[in-house]
Scaffold this motif. Structure first.
Motif, PDB file in Angstrom:
ATOM      1  N   ALA A  90       0.806  -1.270   0.004  1.00 18.39           N
ATOM      2  CA  ALA A  90       0.130   0.083   0.048  1.00 18.39           C
ATOM      3  C   ALA A  90       0.773   1.474   0.028  1.00 18.39           C
ATOM      4  O   ALA A  90       0.577   2.088  -0.948  1.00 18.39           O
ATOM      5  CB  ALA A  90      -0.929   0.048   1.240  1.00 18.39           C
ATOM      6  N   LYS A  91       2.112   1.264   0.738  1.00 15.94           N
ATOM      7  CA  LYS A  91       2.709   2.475   1.002  1.00 15.94           C
ATOM      8  C   LYS A  91       3.451   2.624  -0.459  1.00 15.94           C
ATOM      9  O   LYS A  91       3.775   3.817  -0.854  1.00 15.94           O
ATOM     10  CB  LYS A  91       3.824   2.201   1.947  1.00 15.94           C
ATOM     11  CG  LYS A  91       4.660   3.359   2.203  1.00 15.94           C
ATOM     12  CD  LYS A  91       5.848   3.216   3.319  1.00 15.94           C
ATOM     13  CE  LYS A  91       6.526   1.952   2.693  1.00 15.94           C
ATOM     14  NZ  LYS A  91       7.884   1.617   3.680  1.00 15.94           N
ATOM     15  N   ASP A  92       4.003   1.751  -1.199  1.00 21.82           N
ATOM     16  CA  ASP A  92       4.810   1.861  -2.144  1.00 21.82           C
ATOM     17  C   ASP A  92       3.653   1.749  -3.441  1.00 21.82           C
ATOM     18  O   ASP A  92       4.250   1.691  -4.633  1.00 21.82           O
ATOM     19  CB  ASP A  92       5.524   0.633  -2.489  1.00 21.82           C
ATOM     20  CG  ASP A  92       6.855   0.677  -1.351  1.00 21.82           C
ATOM     21  OD1 ASP A  92       7.109   1.952  -0.827  1.00 21.82           O
ATOM     22  OD2 ASP A  92       7.546  -0.438  -1.074  1.00 21.82           O
ATOM     23  N   LYS A  93       2.397   1.528  -3.157  1.00 22.53           N
ATOM     24  CA  LYS A  93       1.661   1.484  -4.455  1.00 22.53           C
ATOM     25  C   LYS A  93       1.811   0.445  -5.288  1.00 22.53           C
ATOM     26  O   LYS A  93       1.835   0.760  -6.778  1.00 22.53           O
ATOM     27  CB  LYS A  93       1.404   3.059  -5.206  1.00 22.53           C
ATOM     28  CG  LYS A  93       0.866   4.033  -3.964  1.00 22.53           C
ATOM     29  CD  LYS A  93       0.995   5.484  -4.664  1.00 22.53           C
ATOM     30  CE  LYS A  93       0.617   6.630  -3.606  1.00 22.53           C
ATOM     31  NZ  LYS A  93       0.411   7.898  -4.247  1.00 22.53           N
ATOM     32  N   LEU A  94       2.094  -0.656  -5.017  1.00 22.09           N
ATOM     33  CA  LEU A  94       2.384  -1.736  -5.932  1.00 22.09           C
ATOM     34  C   LEU A  94       1.203  -2.409  -6.520  1.00 22.09           C
ATOM     35  O   LEU A  94       0.070  -2.403  -6.025  1.00 22.09           O
ATOM     36  CB  LEU A  94       3.099  -2.995  -5.025  1.00 22.09           C
ATOM     37  CG  LEU A  94       4.407  -2.546  -4.199  1.00 22.09           C
ATOM     38  CD1 LEU A  94       4.962  -3.772  -3.632  1.00 22.09           C
ATOM     39  CD2 LEU A  94       5.282  -1.973  -5.353  1.00 22.09           C
ATOM     40  N   SER A  95       1.283  -2.629  -7.918  1.00 27.65           N
ATOM     41  CA  SER A  95       0.304  -3.335  -8.540  1.00 27.65           C
ATOM     42  C   SER A  95       0.376  -4.946  -8.064  1.00 27.65           C
ATOM     43  O   SER A  95       1.224  -5.283  -7.607  1.00 27.65           O
ATOM     44  CB  SER A  95       0.356  -2.969 -10.118  1.00 27.65           C
ATOM     45  OG  SER A  95       1.590  -3.576 -10.461  1.00 27.65           O
ATOM     46  N   PRO A  96      -0.716  -5.377  -8.530  1.00 27.66           N
ATOM     47  CA  PRO A  96      -0.636  -6.898  -8.167  1.00 27.66           C
ATOM     48  C   PRO A  96       0.740  -7.773  -8.918  1.00 27.66           C
ATOM     49  O   PRO A  96       1.142  -8.697  -8.255  1.00 27.66           O
ATOM     50  CB  PRO A  96      -1.785  -7.983  -8.927  1.00 27.66           C
ATOM     51  CG  PRO A  96      -2.778  -6.700  -8.594  1.00 27.66           C
ATOM     52  CD  PRO A  96      -2.153  -5.107  -9.102  1.00 27.66           C
TER      53      PRO A  96
END
Length: 210
Positions: A90-96
């Motif tokens: 969430a913090k790094d805004k990662l995609s799946p």
């Protein structure tokens, strides 16, 4: 740092610390896919503040009843790892896809089924996690789960100088960022409790002005 960990440390062109699941990966291998998915969903719920914490004691009993040899402390390690994965994603805004890449390149490799579950849960529910600075600070500090008090009469106490002095026993339960619940009990003299009460009144007065 190994080549695999170094590759995992680069996502979206940003340098990120490598993930190392260590012996927790071995624990995860013993958990069936459906039960691991339930752990992931409950962890997401704690991060969304929908439930106070993952009840690892109850889940451990269920796992043992299903024939899985696991202890509460090991289950807490798994919950901590899942919470770390989702919080960092969430913090790094990662995609799946980015999440799968990092999980696949982490030290202490997770089983393929576990990676699939983490990716699926993140894809379905990850967007609902808010990682504002206030939310992150709350997660670090912990959340109050329960608060109880009772009035007693001292027979022997470190804080009460004379016997038969009234005192107040406070009992609190707090959930940390991983969802682990800890309990603390302490005693207060009546003057200490009155000061404690007055501070709560001041906080209540301030909240009324917000």
């Amino acid at each position: 740092m190994s080549m695999a960990a170094g590759a995992a440390a680069m996502v979206l062109g940003k340098p990120l610390g490598p993930w190392d699941f260590g012996c927790t990966a071995d624990i995860i291998r013993t958990i069936p896919q459906d039960l691991f998915a339930e752990l992931c969903e409950q962890t997401i719920q704690t991060l969304r503040c929908e439930i106070a914490a993952v009840n690892t004691v109850e889940l451990c009993q269920r796992f043992q009843a299903a024939g899985i040899e696991i202890v509460t402390s090991d289950l807490e390690k798994v919950v901590n790892a899942i919470s770390f994965v989702f919080s960092t994603a969430a913090k790094d805004k990662l995609s799946p896809e980015d999440l799968s890449t990092r999980l696949g390149g982490a030290a202490g490799t997770l089983p393929k089924q576990a990676v699939q579950v983490l990716r699926h849960v993140w894809n379905e529910q990850g967007r609902s996690i808010t990682v504002s600075e206030d939310a992150k600070n709350v997660a670090v500090v912990g959340r109050l789960i329960d608060f109880q008090w009772k009035l007693g009469m001292a027979v022997s106490s470190d804080s009460c100088k004379s016997l038969k002095s009234p005192y107040v026993t406070m009992a609190v339960k707090v959930a940390d960022a991983s969802g682990r619940i800890t309990s603390k009990t302490f005693e207060m003299t009546v003057p200490q409790f009155q000061n404690f009460y007055n501070q709560f009144k001041e906080m209540a007065a301030v909240l009324e002005t917000v």
